[in-house]
Design a protein around this motif. Structure first.
Motif, PDB file in Angstrom:
ATOM      1  N   THR A  92       2.349 -48.943   1.871  1.00  0.00           N
ATOM      2  CA  THR A  92       2.215 -47.578   2.380  1.00  0.00           C
ATOM      3  C   THR A  92       0.811 -47.021   2.142  1.00  0.00           C
ATOM      4  O   THR A  92       0.070 -47.494   1.279  1.00  0.00           O
ATOM      5  CB  THR A  92       3.233 -46.645   1.699  1.00  0.00           C
ATOM      6  N   LEU A  93       0.497 -46.003   2.915  1.00  0.00           N
ATOM      7  CA  LEU A  93      -0.733 -45.241   2.729  1.00  0.00           C
ATOM      8  C   LEU A  93      -0.437 -44.092   1.774  1.00  0.00           C
ATOM      9  O   LEU A  93       0.579 -43.413   1.902  1.00  0.00           O
ATOM     10  CB  LEU A  93      -1.231 -44.698   4.065  1.00  0.00           C
ATOM     11  N   SER A  94      -1.333 -43.891   0.825  1.00  0.00           N
ATOM     12  CA  SER A  94      -1.116 -42.859  -0.195  1.00  0.00           C
ATOM     13  C   SER A  94      -2.091 -41.709   0.013  1.00  0.00           C
ATOM     14  O   SER A  94      -3.306 -41.902   0.044  1.00  0.00           O
ATOM     15  CB  SER A  94      -1.313 -43.443  -1.596  1.00  0.00           C
ATOM     16  N   MET A  95      -1.535 -40.502   0.141  1.00  0.00           N
ATOM     17  CA  MET A  95      -2.365 -39.314   0.289  1.00  0.00           C
ATOM     18  C   MET A  95      -2.770 -38.709  -1.054  1.00  0.00           C
ATOM     19  O   MET A  95      -3.413 -37.668  -1.097  1.00  0.00           O
ATOM     20  CB  MET A  95      -1.618 -38.270   1.117  1.00  0.00           C
ATOM     21  N   VAL A  96      -2.359 -39.347  -2.141  1.00  0.00           N
ATOM     22  CA  VAL A  96      -2.766 -38.901  -3.469  1.00  0.00           C
ATOM     23  C   VAL A  96      -3.896 -39.789  -3.935  1.00  0.00           C
ATOM     24  O   VAL A  96      -3.783 -41.010  -3.904  1.00  0.00           O
ATOM     25  CB  VAL A  96      -1.594 -38.964  -4.468  1.00  0.00           C
ATOM     26  N   TYR A  97      -5.012 -39.180  -4.350  1.00  0.00           N
ATOM     27  CA  TYR A  97      -6.169 -39.975  -4.734  1.00  0.00           C
ATOM     28  C   TYR A  97      -6.059 -40.378  -6.197  1.00  0.00           C
ATOM     29  O   TYR A  97      -6.483 -39.660  -7.094  1.00  0.00           O
ATOM     30  CB  TYR A  97      -7.482 -39.215  -4.497  1.00  0.00           C
ATOM     31  N   GLY A  98      -5.471 -41.534  -6.441  1.00  0.00           N
ATOM     32  CA  GLY A  98      -5.342 -42.044  -7.804  1.00  0.00           C
ATOM     33  C   GLY A  98      -4.105 -42.894  -7.934  1.00  0.00           C
ATOM     34  O   GLY A  98      -3.109 -42.700  -7.246  1.00  0.00           O
ATOM     35  N   LEU A  99      -4.152 -43.849  -8.838  1.00  0.00           N
ATOM     36  CA  LEU A  99      -3.017 -44.743  -9.030  1.00  0.00           C
ATOM     37  C   LEU A  99      -1.857 -44.050  -9.726  1.00  0.00           C
ATOM     38  O   LEU A  99      -0.710 -44.448  -9.576  1.00  0.00           O
ATOM     39  CB  LEU A  99      -3.468 -45.955  -9.855  1.00  0.00           C
ATOM     40  N   THR A 100      -2.146 -42.993 -10.483  1.00  0.00           N
ATOM     41  CA  THR A 100      -1.101 -42.341 -11.253  1.00  0.00           C
ATOM     42  C   THR A 100      -0.565 -41.103 -10.579  1.00  0.00           C
ATOM     43  O   THR A 100       0.231 -40.371 -11.152  1.00  0.00           O
ATOM     44  CB  THR A 100      -1.636 -41.954 -12.646  1.00  0.00           C
ATOM     45  N   GLY A 101      -0.993 -40.836  -9.348  1.00  0.00           N
ATOM     46  CA  GLY A 101      -0.486 -39.676  -8.627  1.00  0.00           C
ATOM     47  C   GLY A 101      -1.133 -38.396  -9.101  1.00  0.00           C
ATOM     48  O   GLY A 101      -2.241 -38.362  -9.605  1.00  0.00           O
ATOM     49  N   GLY A 102      -0.413 -37.284  -8.924  1.00  0.00           N
ATOM     50  CA  GLY A 102      -0.934 -35.992  -9.326  1.00  0.00           C
ATOM     51  C   GLY A 102      -1.162 -35.106  -8.120  1.00  0.00           C
ATOM     52  O   GLY A 102      -1.456 -35.553  -7.026  1.00  0.00           O
ATOM     53  N   GLY A 103      -1.013 -33.798  -8.332  1.00  0.00           N
ATOM     54  CA  GLY A 103      -1.246 -32.851  -7.267  1.00  0.00           C
ATOM     55  C   GLY A 103      -0.041 -32.708  -6.349  1.00  0.00           C
ATOM     56  O   GLY A 103       0.910 -33.482  -6.399  1.00  0.00           O
ATOM     57  N   TYR A 104      -0.086 -31.691  -5.528  1.00  0.00           N
ATOM     58  CA  TYR A 104       0.971 -31.441  -4.563  1.00  0.00           C
ATOM     59  C   TYR A 104       0.381 -31.612  -3.168  1.00  0.00           C
ATOM     60  O   TYR A 104      -0.387 -30.778  -2.701  1.00  0.00           O
ATOM     61  CB  TYR A 104       1.518 -30.027  -4.736  1.00  0.00           C
ATOM     62  N   ILE A 105       0.743 -32.670  -2.499  1.00  0.00           N
ATOM     63  CA  ILE A 105       0.248 -32.944  -1.168  1.00  0.00           C
ATOM     64  C   ILE A 105       1.433 -32.959  -0.211  1.00  0.00           C
ATOM     65  O   ILE A 105       2.379 -33.713  -0.410  1.00  0.00           O
ATOM     66  CB  ILE A 105      -0.472 -34.312  -1.101  1.00  0.00           C
ATOM     67  N   SER A 106       1.375 -32.120   0.794  1.00  0.00           N
ATOM     68  CA  SER A 106       2.430 -32.085   1.800  1.00  0.00           C
ATOM     69  C   SER A 106       1.820 -32.339   3.165  1.00  0.00           C
ATOM     70  O   SER A 106       0.729 -31.837   3.461  1.00  0.00           O
ATOM     71  CB  SER A 106       3.147 -30.733   1.801  1.00  0.00           C
ATOM     72  N   TYR A 107       2.510 -33.124   3.966  1.00  0.00           N
ATOM     73  CA  TYR A 107       2.008 -33.378   5.314  1.00  0.00           C
ATOM     74  C   TYR A 107       3.165 -33.756   6.233  1.00  0.00           C
ATOM     75  O   TYR A 107       4.244 -34.141   5.784  1.00  0.00           O
ATOM     76  CB  TYR A 107       0.955 -34.493   5.316  1.00  0.00           C
ATOM     77  N   LYS A 108       2.909 -33.622   7.528  1.00  0.00           N
ATOM     78  CA  LYS A 108       3.861 -34.045   8.556  1.00  0.00           C
ATOM     79  C   LYS A 108       3.182 -35.095   9.426  1.00  0.00           C
ATOM     80  O   LYS A 108       2.030 -34.910   9.847  1.00  0.00           O
ATOM     81  CB  LYS A 108       4.301 -32.857   9.410  1.00  0.00           C
ATOM     82  N   LEU A 109       3.896 -36.159   9.699  1.00  0.00           N
ATOM     83  CA  LEU A 109       3.335 -37.233  10.521  1.00  0.00           C
ATOM     84  C   LEU A 109       3.154 -36.777  11.962  1.00  0.00           C
ATOM     85  O   LEU A 109       3.824 -35.849  12.430  1.00  0.00           O
ATOM     86  CB  LEU A 109       4.252 -38.460  10.466  1.00  0.00           C
ATOM     87  N   LEU A 110       2.255 -37.426  12.652  1.00  0.00           N
ATOM     88  CA  LEU A 110       1.914 -37.067  14.022  1.00  0.00           C
ATOM     89  C   LEU A 110       3.126 -37.190  14.944  1.00  0.00           C
ATOM     90  O   LEU A 110       3.835 -38.200  14.929  1.00  0.00           O
ATOM     91  CB  LEU A 110       0.781 -37.967  14.523  1.00  0.00           C
ATOM     92  N   SER A 111       3.332 -36.162  15.751  1.00  0.00           N
ATOM     93  CA  SER A 111       4.486 -36.157  16.663  1.00  0.00           C
ATOM     94  C   SER A 111       4.099 -36.462  18.112  1.00  0.00           C
ATOM     95  O   SER A 111       4.908 -36.988  18.871  1.00  0.00           O
ATOM     96  CB  SER A 111       5.192 -34.798  16.606  1.00  0.00           C
ATOM     97  N   ASP A 112       2.853 -36.140  18.501  1.00  0.00           N
ATOM     98  CA  ASP A 112       2.430 -36.339  19.891  1.00  0.00           C
ATOM     99  C   ASP A 112       1.325 -37.401  19.945  1.00  0.00           C
ATOM    100  O   ASP A 112       0.154 -37.102  19.753  1.00  0.00           O
ATOM    101  CB  ASP A 112       1.935 -35.022  20.487  1.00  0.00           C
ATOM    102  N   LYS A 113       1.707 -38.626  20.227  1.00  0.00           N
ATOM    103  CA  LYS A 113       0.748 -39.732  20.200  1.00  0.00           C
ATOM    104  C   LYS A 113      -0.195 -39.707  21.406  1.00  0.00           C
ATOM    105  O   LYS A 113      -1.228 -40.387  21.405  1.00  0.00           O
ATOM    106  CB  LYS A 113       1.490 -41.064  20.133  1.00  0.00           C
ATOM    107  N   LYS A 114       0.116 -38.926  22.429  1.00  0.00           N
ATOM    108  CA  LYS A 114      -0.746 -38.872  23.612  1.00  0.00           C
ATOM    109  C   LYS A 114      -2.119 -38.293  23.290  1.00  0.00           C
ATOM    110  O   LYS A 114      -3.074 -38.498  24.041  1.00  0.00           O
ATOM    111  CB  LYS A 114      -0.081 -38.028  24.713  1.00  0.00           C
TER     112      LYS A 114
END
Length: 326
Positions: A92-114
């Motif tokens: 997987t791709l990790s949106m947290v910068y670090g091996l140990t995690g940390g922080g609150y990162i929220s995102y929604k995957l792309l819905s319109d590929k066009k």
């Protein structure tokens, strides 16, 4: 005393038995470890000329070396079986910068590929050439939205700089309808994406300079108005001032106050909030990467605080290797 002696004898016997096992094991010849040959580069995009979206991703990868994805799981691989059922591992791709995690990162995957082909063209032609030479992304995760914080913000605009965030093995970028944008809108969009990259770059290079030269300006003013509170606490103003009586954002040299939703029912569903440091920094980074000094002055005339912070952050961005407008 007799009991004590028996314990010593038993302990000694166990010790010598274990020692004999260890010595016998260490004398055996072990097979030298060998490479598994299972290493695989998952940051690769294959072509499909019959699929315009896939073909655009491939052309971008071929010309830049950067793989783009619209799903954060990029590989599913069977690694065995348990009770006759396949067992998988996921890459997987990790949106947290670090091996140990940390922080609150929220995102929604792309819905319109066009929107992907025009978006990737904009990255290739307008964003990547403005990055410092030292920065390279292994991959891009294409998203609908992204924010950093425990509560969702209600009034996020492109100019606020929340369109990108660097993670551990990717950079997440919010994909917009580039084909429908004017040239000025594209310029702002590119600056907003660059702001997310520049925030991390400046914090990596010289966080003390950011604190001493940039953040100290608004903090000094806030200390004279609300000495017991840090302007970058990120809490709703209703906990500090009577509702609606907080000073205007420009009083502190802040471009815009965020609005937060703390609950479903009014008034907690739409509250004016103090910014956090990242909000202030991203907004000024977007401005510095979008406007010339003359353009910024025309946009915010007679505001010495804004201009002072704009010049400071513009110099930092240039020192970090980003290419400025104009």
């Amino acid at each position: 005393m007799k009991h004590h002696t028996i314990n010593i004898a038993v302990t000694r016997t166990l010790f010598y038995c274990l020692l004999a096992v260890v010595l016998a094991t260490s004398c055996r010849k072990e097979k030298m470890p060998e490479p598994s040959g299972e290493d695989e580069n998952y940051f690769v995009v294959q072509d499909d000329p019959n699929d315009p979206i896939q073909h655009a991703r491939y052309e971008f990868y071929k010309s830049t070396g950067i793989a783009s994805f619209y799903n954060d799981t990029i590989k599913k691989k069977q690694v065995g079986e348990i009770d006759g059922k396949p067992r998988y591992t996921y890459y997987t791709l990790s949106m947290v910068y670090g091996l140990t995690g940390g922080g609150y990162i929220s995102y929604k995957l792309l819905s319109d590929k066009k929107q992907i082909p025009a978006f990737l063209d904009l990255l290739k032609n307008n964003l990547l050439p403005r990055l410092p030479d030292a920065i390279h992304f292994p991959s891009i995760l294409m998203l609908d939205s992204i924010y950093d914080g425990g509560y969702p913000f209600l009034n996020i605009q492109i100019a606020d700089g929340w369109t990108s965030m660097q993670g551990f093995n990717t950079i997440g970028i919010c994909v917009k309808d580039v084909a429908a944008m004017s040239n000025d809108e594209k310029k702002m969009y590119v600056a907003s994406m660059l702001a997310g990259v520049a925030e991390k770059r400046l914090n990596d290079l010289d966080p003390e300079r950011l604190q001493d030269e940039f953040f100290s300006i608004s903090r000094a003013i806030s200390n004279s108005i609300i000495p017991t509170w840090d302007i970058y606490m990120g809490i709703a103003f209703m906990f500090v001032f009577p509702a609606g009586n907080q000073p205007d954002a420009h009083t502190f040299g802040i471009l815009k106050y965020p609005r937060v939703k703390l609950a479903e029912a009014p008034p907690m569903n739409d509250l004016v909030s103090m910014p956090r440091a990242t909000h202030d920094l991203r907004a000024f980074l977007t401005a510095a990467l979008c406007y010339t000094e003359e353009e910024f002055i025309n946009l915010y005339p007679n505001n010495a605080l804004y201009l002072k912070k704009f010049k400071i952050i513009r110099n930092m961005v240039q020192d970090a290797g980003f290419k400025l407008p104009g």
